[in-house]
Write a protein that holds these residues in place. Structure first.
Motif, PDB file in Angstrom:
ATOM      1  N   GLU A 139       2.660   1.720   1.074  1.00 10.98           N
ATOM      2  CA  GLU A 139       1.726   0.609   1.203  1.00 10.98           C
ATOM      3  C   GLU A 139       1.389   0.351   2.672  1.00 10.98           C
ATOM      4  N   VAL A 140       2.384   0.398   3.546  1.00 14.84           N
ATOM      5  CA  VAL A 140       2.155   0.215   4.978  1.00 14.84           C
ATOM      6  C   VAL A 140       1.205   1.291   5.507  1.00 14.84           C
ATOM      7  N   GLU A 141       1.409   2.515   5.065  1.00 14.27           N
ATOM      8  CA  GLU A 141       0.540   3.616   5.484  1.00 14.27           C
ATOM      9  C   GLU A 141      -0.915   3.332   5.109  1.00 14.27           C
ATOM     10  N   LYS A 142      -1.128   2.814   3.905  1.00 14.11           N
ATOM     11  CA  LYS A 142      -2.489   2.509   3.466  1.00 14.11           C
ATOM     12  C   LYS A 142      -3.090   1.359   4.256  1.00 14.11           C
ATOM     13  N   VAL A 143      -2.298   0.331   4.514  1.00 10.26           N
ATOM     14  CA  VAL A 143      -2.804  -0.818   5.262  1.00 10.26           C
ATOM     15  C   VAL A 143      -3.143  -0.426   6.696  1.00 10.26           C
ATOM     16  N   LEU A 144      -2.302   0.381   7.334  1.00 12.83           N
ATOM     17  CA  LEU A 144      -2.582   0.832   8.702  1.00 12.83           C
ATOM     18  C   LEU A 144      -3.912   1.586   8.770  1.00 12.83           C
ATOM     19  N   SER A 145      -4.285   2.225   7.668  1.00 13.21           N
ATOM     20  CA  SER A 145      -5.516   3.032   7.632  1.00 13.21           C
ATOM     21  C   SER A 145      -6.745   2.240   7.215  1.00 13.21           C
ATOM     22  N   SER A 146      -6.593   0.948   6.972  1.00 16.78           N
ATOM     23  CA  SER A 146      -7.656   0.168   6.337  1.00 16.78           C
ATOM     24  C   SER A 146      -8.755  -0.310   7.270  1.00 16.78           C
ATOM     25  N   TYR A 147      -8.591  -0.148   8.584  1.00 17.90           N
ATOM     26  CA  TYR A 147      -9.575  -0.711   9.518  1.00 17.90           C
ATOM     27  C   TYR A 147     -10.277   0.358  10.348  1.00 17.90           C
ATOM     28  N   GLY A 148     -10.153   1.619   9.938  1.00 20.13           N
ATOM     29  CA  GLY A 148     -10.935   2.673  10.562  1.00 20.13           C
ATOM     30  C   GLY A 148     -10.266   3.437  11.681  1.00 20.13           C
ATOM     31  N   VAL A 149      -9.079   3.025  12.126  1.00 14.61           N
ATOM     32  CA  VAL A 149      -8.360   3.770  13.154  1.00 14.61           C
ATOM     33  C   VAL A 149      -7.613   4.922  12.479  1.00 14.61           C
ATOM     34  N   PRO A 150      -7.801   6.161  12.929  1.00 14.25           N
ATOM     35  CA  PRO A 150      -7.090   7.286  12.308  1.00 14.25           C
ATOM     36  C   PRO A 150      -5.578   7.118  12.401  1.00 14.25           C
ATOM     37  N   VAL A 151      -4.895   7.386  11.311  1.00 12.75           N
ATOM     38  CA  VAL A 151      -3.434   7.261  11.259  1.00 12.75           C
ATOM     39  C   VAL A 151      -2.835   8.636  10.988  1.00 12.75           C
ATOM     40  N   THR A 152      -1.856   9.009  11.786  1.00 13.74           N
ATOM     41  CA  THR A 152      -1.053  10.207  11.523  1.00 13.74           C
ATOM     42  C   THR A 152       0.330   9.744  11.102  1.00 13.74           C
ATOM     43  N   THR A 153       0.742  10.121   9.902  1.00 15.71           N
ATOM     44  CA  THR A 153       2.033   9.688   9.367  1.00 15.71           C
ATOM     45  C   THR A 153       3.023  10.842   9.408  1.00 15.71           C
ATOM     46  N   VAL A 154       4.150  10.605  10.050  1.00 14.96           N
ATOM     47  CA  VAL A 154       5.258  11.558  10.071  1.00 14.96           C
ATOM     48  C   VAL A 154       6.300  11.051   9.078  1.00 14.96           C
ATOM     49  N   ARG A 155       6.517  11.798   7.997  1.00 17.95           N
ATOM     50  CA  ARG A 155       7.429  11.369   6.939  1.00 17.95           C
ATOM     51  C   ARG A 155       8.745  12.122   7.049  1.00 17.95           C
ATOM     52  N   ALA A 156       9.810  11.371   7.241  1.00 18.97           N
ATOM     53  CA  ALA A 156      11.140  11.974   7.412  1.00 18.97           C
ATOM     54  C   ALA A 156      12.104  11.400   6.390  1.00 18.97           C
ATOM     55  N   GLY A 157      13.111  12.192   6.044  1.00 18.30           N
ATOM     56  CA  GLY A 157      14.184  11.707   5.180  1.00 18.30           C
ATOM     57  C   GLY A 157      15.275  11.072   6.016  1.00 18.30           C
ATOM     58  N   LEU A 158      16.490  11.531   5.864  1.00 20.12           N
ATOM     59  CA  LEU A 158      17.620  10.980   6.613  1.00 20.12           C
ATOM     60  C   LEU A 158      17.584  11.489   8.053  1.00 20.12           C
ATOM     61  N   ILE A 159      17.476  10.571   9.016  1.00 19.43           N
ATOM     62  CA  ILE A 159      17.453  10.920  10.435  1.00 19.43           C
ATOM     63  C   ILE A 159      18.883  10.830  10.972  1.00 19.43           C
ATOM     64  N   VAL A 160      19.360  11.932  11.534  1.00 18.75           N
ATOM     65  CA  VAL A 160      20.753  12.003  11.999  1.00 18.75           C
ATOM     66  C   VAL A 160      20.800  11.648  13.477  1.00 18.75           C
ATOM     67  N   GLY A 161      21.329  10.472  13.766  1.00 23.53           N
ATOM     68  CA  GLY A 161      21.476   9.996  15.128  1.00 23.53           C
ATOM     69  C   GLY A 161      22.582   8.962  15.198  1.00 23.53           C
ATOM     70  N   PRO A 162      22.926   8.491  16.409  1.00 25.22           N
ATOM     71  CA  PRO A 162      24.065   7.591  16.560  1.00 25.22           C
ATOM     72  C   PRO A 162      23.849   6.212  15.970  1.00 25.22           C
ATOM     73  N   LYS A 163      22.589   5.818  15.777  1.00 22.91           N
ATOM     74  CA  LYS A 163      22.306   4.497  15.214  1.00 22.91           C
ATOM     75  C   LYS A 163      21.389   4.665  14.018  1.00 22.91           C
ATOM     76  N   GLY A 164      20.533   3.679  13.791  1.00 23.00           N
ATOM     77  CA  GLY A 164      19.652   3.777  12.636  1.00 23.00           C
ATOM     78  C   GLY A 164      20.289   3.190  11.400  1.00 23.00           C
ATOM     79  N   SER A 165      19.973   3.774  10.248  1.00 19.83           N
ATOM     80  CA  SER A 165      20.448   3.208   8.987  1.00 19.83           C
ATOM     81  C   SER A 165      21.306   4.188   8.199  1.00 19.83           C
ATOM     82  N   SER A 166      20.726   5.275   7.714  1.00 20.36           N
ATOM     83  CA  SER A 166      21.417   6.111   6.724  1.00 20.36           C
ATOM     84  C   SER A 166      22.623   6.861   7.279  1.00 20.36           C
TER      85      SER A 166
END
Length: 485
Positions: A139-166
């Motif tokens: 839904e966020v991806e669609k809303v970001l695209s709703s006003y004419g500015v081109p959106v490039t979406t990078v879709r990732a699964g589990l990101i492995v780093g020292p912080k974050g969530s998963s």
């Protein structure tokens, strides 16, 4: 793909969440090749450098978002609102994320931003029903695209780093439990990717005309289950763990178990665990040959993350000062609800309808008034106003009605009116409307407010939502949801 090092002038990149986990690492990767507008709710706590200008911005405010993006060529959107954003937050994260994205997209349009780069999650192509978290990301991806500015979406699964969530959740489970009972979701396939590989994909998307208006999946060299990741994480940590598969633990029970075991707030854990019913694997058809294929193995990424975490903890012990966010003692409220509007009606209509309905609903105790400039007052027994609402003409239109909360017995007295506001905002391409209170400071003692006025507001909004549904039913209308856009 734009080469940031060979452009005629340095591009100006607005970076949201610049003080956060991914944002701060991306800032370090970009700052020598671009001028960075580093955005944070606490930007004033940070010092500017030659290539980095910090700006404080509350993206729940459209005015703040517009100021934040002034002068930007490109904008990187790393915002997520799983955690509460006020002392009292009465809102679903999906609705808060929608407001943030809508403000950002409108501000990008107003400032002539050439491209928005958005970090999202992998969307399973064959899922019958997406989880709340993934549905919100889409839904966020669609809303970001709703006003004419081109959106490039990078879709990732589990990101492995020292912080974050998963990944920190995986690490805490391995660290704290010598024996783990593993429910069915731990055998679901996922596609981990190292933080550095994600940063490379984000950087490579900036100014990349080939990806303008497109989305790409990214993933590391291995597709794994959470069980396999736990085994590898235990090996990297030098711990022996006994893992036992169990068939009886539901997703609801699992999310509670993970939250309690890891000490991670339920606001973050619950949506993430709910998403694990889906296989989170990058789709080869959505992968870019230059950016999508991470090179770092899970074990290498896990080892690097743990080493970096240890180093950061040691540095934190040595340092007596920190630029991290400070807690606030402000007793403020954010309350957000989503309603359906009758076909052909808009946010401006919803605002007027709400104020008139409130008197009908609360009569004879509650009365309301609206003057010729759309300013509204809410009274108790027709005497002293409970709330004074000043209509913001310059910030309002048919898709958005904004009122500043400027006085009344229920508002904390201040020398000058604060930022408290009530808004009605129509979601792009839909008949859904967000009704939100932001930065409201109640006059009642906090514990009394939370037990009385706060609960009463939720009840009133529920009844107003039912009132609108009744109108829709009477008109025999089928409202269009955002998913139809």
């Amino acid at each position: 793909m734009m080469d940031l090092e060979t452009t005629e002038r340095k591009p100006v990149i607005a970076l949201t969440g610049a003080s956060g986990y991914i944002g701060n690492n991306l800032l370090k990767k970009l700052e020598k090749q671009a001028d960075i507008i580093a955005l944070s709710r606490n930007g004033d706590n940070y010092e500017n450098t030659e290539n980095v200008t910090w700006r404080s911005a509350d993206l729940f405010s459209l005015k703040d978002a517009e100021k934040a993006l002034e002068g930007a060529d490109y904008a990187v959107y790393l915002v997520h609102s799983m955690m509460p954003s006020a002392k009292l937050t009465q809102a679903k994260f999906e609705d808060m994320d929608l407001i943030l994205a809508d403000n950002f997209a409108q501000a990008a349009k107003k400032n002539g931003v050439k491209q928005i780069i958005y970090l999202s999650g992998i969307i399973p192509p064959d899922a019958d029903e997406l989880s709340r978290h993934l549905k919100s990301r889409l839904e966020v991806e669609k809303v970001l695209s709703s006003y004419g500015v081109p959106v490039t979406t990078v879709r990732a699964g589990l990101i492995v780093g020292p912080k974050g969530s998963s990944f920190p959740i995986v690490k805490k489970l391995v660290k704290r439990l010598p024996m783990m009972l593993l429910p069915k979701w731990t055998r679901q396939k996922t596609h981990p990717i190292a933080l550095q590989d994600v940063l490379g994909a984000l950087k490579g998307s900036i100014g990349n005309k080939k990806l303008s208006g497109e989305s790409i999946d990214v993933g590391g060299p291995e597709v794994m289950t959470y069980r396999e990741m736990m085994i590898d994480t235990a090996e990297v940590m030098g711990k022996k763990r006994k893992l036992v598969n169990v068939p009886f633990m539901t997703v609801n029970l699992s999310r509670l178990w993970v939250s309690v075991t890891t000490g991670t707030p339920k606001e973050m854990v619950y949506p993430l665990i709910e998403s694990l019913i889906h296989p989170m694997v990058a789709n080869p058809e959505n992968m870019d040959k230059d950016l999508s294929y991470g090179k770092t193995t899970f074990k290498e990424a896990a080892k690097s993350a743990l080493e970096q975490e240890e180093q950061e903890q040691q540095e934190k012990k040595k340092s007596s000062t920190s630029n991290s966010k400070t807690s606030s003692n402000i007793s403020d409220v954010r309350s957000v609800q989503r309603v359906l509007l009758p076909e052909g009606k808009n946010a401006e209509w919803a605002a007027s309808r709400y104020i008139n309905w409130l008197e009908d609903f609360g009569s004879p105790l509650i009365q309301t008034s609206i003057d010729h400039r759309n300013n509204a007052n809410i009274y108790l027994l027709g005497k002293k106003p409970l709330l004074k609402l000043t209509y913001a003409h310059e910030r309002s239109h048919e898709k958005r009605a904004l009122y500043y909360i400027t006085g009344g017995a229920f508002t904390k007295p201040e020398e000058k009116p604060g930022r408290g506001r009530l808004e009605f905002r129509q979601i792009p391409n839909s008949q859904e409307c967000i009704i939100a209170i932001h930065e409201y400071k109640p006059s009642l003692p906090w514990f009394i407010y939370t037990l009385t006025q706060a609960k009463f507001h939720i009840w009133v909004m529920y009844l107003f939502k039912r009132h609108l549904l009744k109108i829709i039913k009477q008109n025999h209308q089928q409202p269009r949801l955002i998913t139809d856009s």
